[in-house]
Write a protein that holds these residues in place. Structure first.
Motif, PDB file in Angstrom:
ATOM      1  N   LEU A  17       0.850  -1.178   0.000  1.00 22.90           N
ATOM      2  CA  LEU A  17       0.000   0.000   0.000  1.00 22.90           C
ATOM      3  C   LEU A  17       0.891   1.235   0.000  1.00 22.90           C
ATOM      4  O   LEU A  17       2.011   1.195   0.508  1.00 22.90           O
ATOM      5  CB  LEU A  17      -0.905   0.045   1.232  1.00 22.90           C
ATOM      6  N   ARG A  18       0.350   2.310  -0.526  1.00 24.41           N
ATOM      7  CA  ARG A  18       1.068   3.589  -0.498  1.00 24.41           C
ATOM      8  C   ARG A  18       0.171   4.613   0.157  1.00 24.41           C
ATOM      9  O   ARG A  18      -0.902   4.932  -0.355  1.00 24.41           O
ATOM     10  CB  ARG A  18       1.429   4.046  -1.899  1.00 24.41           C
ATOM     11  N   LEU A  19       0.609   5.117   1.287  1.00 20.38           N
ATOM     12  CA  LEU A  19      -0.138   6.152   1.995  1.00 20.38           C
ATOM     13  C   LEU A  19       0.351   7.523   1.553  1.00 20.38           C
ATOM     14  O   LEU A  19       1.538   7.721   1.309  1.00 20.38           O
ATOM     15  CB  LEU A  19       0.041   6.000   3.499  1.00 20.38           C
ATOM     16  N   SER A  20      -0.577   8.467   1.493  1.00 19.94           N
ATOM     17  CA  SER A  20      -0.251   9.844   1.162  1.00 19.94           C
ATOM     18  C   SER A  20      -0.752  10.760   2.261  1.00 19.94           C
ATOM     19  O   SER A  20      -1.721  10.446   2.947  1.00 19.94           O
ATOM     20  CB  SER A  20      -0.904  10.256  -0.162  1.00 19.94           C
ATOM     21  N   CYS A  21      -0.100  11.878   2.394  1.00 22.45           N
ATOM     22  CA  CYS A  21      -0.503  12.863   3.399  1.00 22.45           C
ATOM     23  C   CYS A  21      -0.273  14.247   2.815  1.00 22.45           C
ATOM     24  O   CYS A  21       0.846  14.578   2.415  1.00 22.45           O
ATOM     25  CB  CYS A  21       0.305  12.666   4.671  1.00 22.45           C
ATOM     26  N   THR A  22      -1.318  15.040   2.767  1.00 20.22           N
ATOM     27  CA  THR A  22      -1.204  16.372   2.210  1.00 20.22           C
ATOM     28  C   THR A  22      -2.046  17.334   3.016  1.00 20.22           C
ATOM     29  O   THR A  22      -2.964  16.937   3.734  1.00 20.22           O
ATOM     30  CB  THR A  22      -1.638  16.358   0.734  1.00 20.22           C
ATOM     31  N   ALA A  23      -1.741  18.608   2.895  1.00 19.44           N
ATOM     32  CA  ALA A  23      -2.485  19.627   3.630  1.00 19.44           C
ATOM     33  C   ALA A  23      -3.809  19.914   2.931  1.00 19.44           C
ATOM     34  O   ALA A  23      -3.922  19.801   1.719  1.00 19.44           O
ATOM     35  CB  ALA A  23      -1.659  20.899   3.744  1.00 19.44           C
ATOM     36  N   SER A  29       5.260  25.410   2.972  1.00 20.26           N
ATOM     37  CA  SER A  29       6.288  24.375   3.161  1.00 20.26           C
ATOM     38  C   SER A  29       5.860  23.360   4.204  1.00 20.26           C
ATOM     39  O   SER A  29       5.164  23.694   5.159  1.00 20.26           O
ATOM     40  CB  SER A  29       7.600  25.049   3.582  1.00 20.26           C
ATOM     41  N   LEU A  30       6.327  22.140   4.015  1.00 19.17           N
ATOM     42  CA  LEU A  30       6.095  21.054   4.959  1.00 19.17           C
ATOM     43  C   LEU A  30       7.445  20.397   5.228  1.00 19.17           C
ATOM     44  O   LEU A  30       8.216  20.136   4.305  1.00 19.17           O
ATOM     45  CB  LEU A  30       5.114  20.056   4.342  1.00 19.17           C
ATOM     46  N   LYS A  31       7.740  20.149   6.501  1.00 19.05           N
ATOM     47  CA  LYS A  31       9.003  19.487   6.829  1.00 19.05           C
ATOM     48  C   LYS A  31       8.839  18.615   8.061  1.00 19.05           C
ATOM     49  O   LYS A  31       7.806  18.620   8.714  1.00 19.05           O
ATOM     50  CB  LYS A  31      10.115  20.505   7.052  1.00 19.05           C
ATOM     51  N   ASN A  32       9.900  17.890   8.374  1.00 22.57           N
ATOM     52  CA  ASN A  32       9.919  17.000   9.545  1.00 22.57           C
ATOM     53  C   ASN A  32       8.720  16.059   9.557  1.00 22.57           C
ATOM     54  O   ASN A  32       8.043  15.894  10.574  1.00 22.57           O
ATOM     55  CB  ASN A  32       9.962  17.802  10.841  1.00 22.57           C
ATOM     56  N   GLY A  33       8.458  15.451   8.411  1.00 17.51           N
ATOM     57  CA  GLY A  33       7.328  14.533   8.321  1.00 17.51           C
ATOM     58  C   GLY A  33       7.586  13.224   9.023  1.00 17.51           C
ATOM     59  O   GLY A  33       8.733  12.774   9.140  1.00 17.51           O
ATOM     60  N   ALA A  34       6.523  12.622   9.497  1.00 16.53           N
ATOM     61  CA  ALA A  34       6.633  11.321  10.154  1.00 16.53           C
ATOM     62  C   ALA A  34       5.306  10.586  10.032  1.00 16.53           C
ATOM     63  O   ALA A  34       4.256  11.204   9.881  1.00 16.53           O
ATOM     64  CB  ALA A  34       7.009  11.478  11.629  1.00 16.53           C
ATOM     65  N   TRP A  35       5.404   9.284  10.109  1.00 18.77           N
ATOM     66  CA  TRP A  35       4.214   8.425  10.123  1.00 18.77           C
ATOM     67  C   TRP A  35       4.217   7.630  11.419  1.00 18.77           C
ATOM     68  O   TRP A  35       5.241   7.081  11.837  1.00 18.77           O
ATOM     69  CB  TRP A  35       4.216   7.467   8.939  1.00 18.77           C
ATOM     70  N   TYR A  36       3.063   7.585  12.031  1.00 22.19           N
ATOM     71  CA  TYR A  36       2.846   6.807  13.241  1.00 22.19           C
ATOM     72  C   TYR A  36       1.715   5.810  12.963  1.00 22.19           C
ATOM     73  O   TYR A  36       0.935   5.983  12.032  1.00 22.19           O
ATOM     74  CB  TYR A  36       2.420   7.708  14.399  1.00 22.19           C
ATOM     75  N   ARG A  37       1.641   4.798  13.801  1.00 23.20           N
ATOM     76  CA  ARG A  37       0.500   3.898  13.716  1.00 23.20           C
ATOM     77  C   ARG A  37       0.048   3.525  15.116  1.00 23.20           C
ATOM     78  O   ARG A  37       0.820   3.565  16.072  1.00 23.20           O
ATOM     79  CB  ARG A  37       0.818   2.641  12.912  1.00 23.20           C
ATOM     80  N   TYR A  92      -2.969   4.550  10.667  1.00 26.85           N
ATOM     81  CA  TYR A  92      -1.728   5.250  10.367  1.00 26.85           C
ATOM     82  C   TYR A  92      -1.989   6.752  10.331  1.00 26.85           C
ATOM     83  O   TYR A  92      -2.915   7.213   9.645  1.00 26.85           O
ATOM     84  CB  TYR A  92      -1.153   4.765   9.038  1.00 26.85           C
ATOM     85  N   TYR A  93      -1.164   7.477  11.062  1.00 27.48           N
ATOM     86  CA  TYR A  93      -1.280   8.925  11.169  1.00 27.48           C
ATOM     87  C   TYR A  93      -0.022   9.585  10.618  1.00 27.48           C
ATOM     88  O   TYR A  93       1.085   9.116  10.858  1.00 27.48           O
ATOM     89  CB  TYR A  93      -1.436   9.345  12.624  1.00 27.48           C
ATOM     90  N   CYS A  94      -0.220  10.682   9.926  1.00 26.99           N
ATOM     91  CA  CYS A  94       0.930  11.477   9.515  1.00 26.99           C
ATOM     92  C   CYS A  94       1.061  12.683  10.434  1.00 26.99           C
ATOM     93  O   CYS A  94       0.086  13.137  11.037  1.00 26.99           O
ATOM     94  CB  CYS A  94       0.809  11.915   8.066  1.00 26.99           C
ATOM     95  N   ASN A  95       2.262  13.154  10.521  1.00 31.45           N
ATOM     96  CA  ASN A  95       2.573  14.318  11.362  1.00 31.45           C
ATOM     97  C   ASN A  95       3.645  15.129  10.657  1.00 31.45           C
ATOM     98  O   ASN A  95       4.586  14.569  10.088  1.00 31.45           O
ATOM     99  CB  ASN A  95       3.069  13.842  12.737  1.00 31.45           C
ATOM    100  N   ALA A  96       3.501  16.434  10.680  1.00 30.50           N
ATOM    101  CA  ALA A  96       4.504  17.271  10.011  1.00 30.50           C
ATOM    102  C   ALA A  96       4.450  18.678  10.550  1.00 30.50           C
ATOM    103  O   ALA A  96       3.453  19.107  11.147  1.00 30.50           O
ATOM    104  CB  ALA A  96       4.265  17.268   8.504  1.00 30.50           C
ATOM    105  N   ASP A  97       5.531  19.388  10.327  1.00 30.24           N
ATOM    106  CA  ASP A  97       5.597  20.809  10.634  1.00 30.24           C
ATOM    107  C   ASP A  97       5.274  21.588   9.364  1.00 30.24           C
ATOM    108  O   ASP A  97       5.807  21.281   8.295  1.00 30.24           O
ATOM    109  CB  ASP A  97       6.991  21.194  11.128  1.00 30.24           C
TER     110      ASP A  97
END
Length: 121
Positions: A17-23, A29-37, A92-97
């Motif tokens: 699977l491919r997960l995507s995360c967008t605003a 700008s988006l940085k310091n991205g991470a994925w949690y579950r 699955y959760y995404c997190n970013a600055d």
């Protein structure tokens, strides 16, 4: 601004699977991205991180199977998941600055709502 994670679903063990995360709105700008579950009844755990310094880091359980990446032009982050196992099941959760505007001097941290991944055996 909200981060919107997508791409979850039901897949058989060994699948991908491919997960995507967008605003939800246009951002600068988006940085310091991470994925949690998060597995049912357990705490949220870090799966993969991209601290925007050219490095990436992964939980031991997903190393060699998952890949985190980022599309700077579209301010989107991804989690490519291969060789999925039943124990990868979870939300699955995404997190970013995020910096909203180029004139901003700061980034704010956001969580996505989560997308459910179910891996059947």
């Amino acid at each position: 601004v909200q981060l919107q994670a997508s791409g979850g679903g039901l897949v058989q063990a060994g699948g991908s699977l491919r997960l995507s995360c967008t605003a939800s709105v246009r951002i600068f700008s988006l940085k310091n991205g991470a994925w949690y579950r998060q597995h049912p009844g357990r705490q949220r755990e870090l799966v993969a991180s991209d601290p925007s310094d050219g490095t990436t880091d992964y939980a031991d359980s997903v190393k060699g199977r998952f890949t985190i990446s980022r599309d700077n032009a579209n301010n989107t982050m991804y989690l490519e998941m291969n060789s999925l196992r039943p124990e990868d099941t979870g939300i699955y959760y995404c997190n970013a600055d995020i910096k909203h505007f180029s004139s901003d001097s700061y980034y704010l941290n956001y969580w996505g709502r989560g997308t459910l991944v179910t891996v059947s055996s």
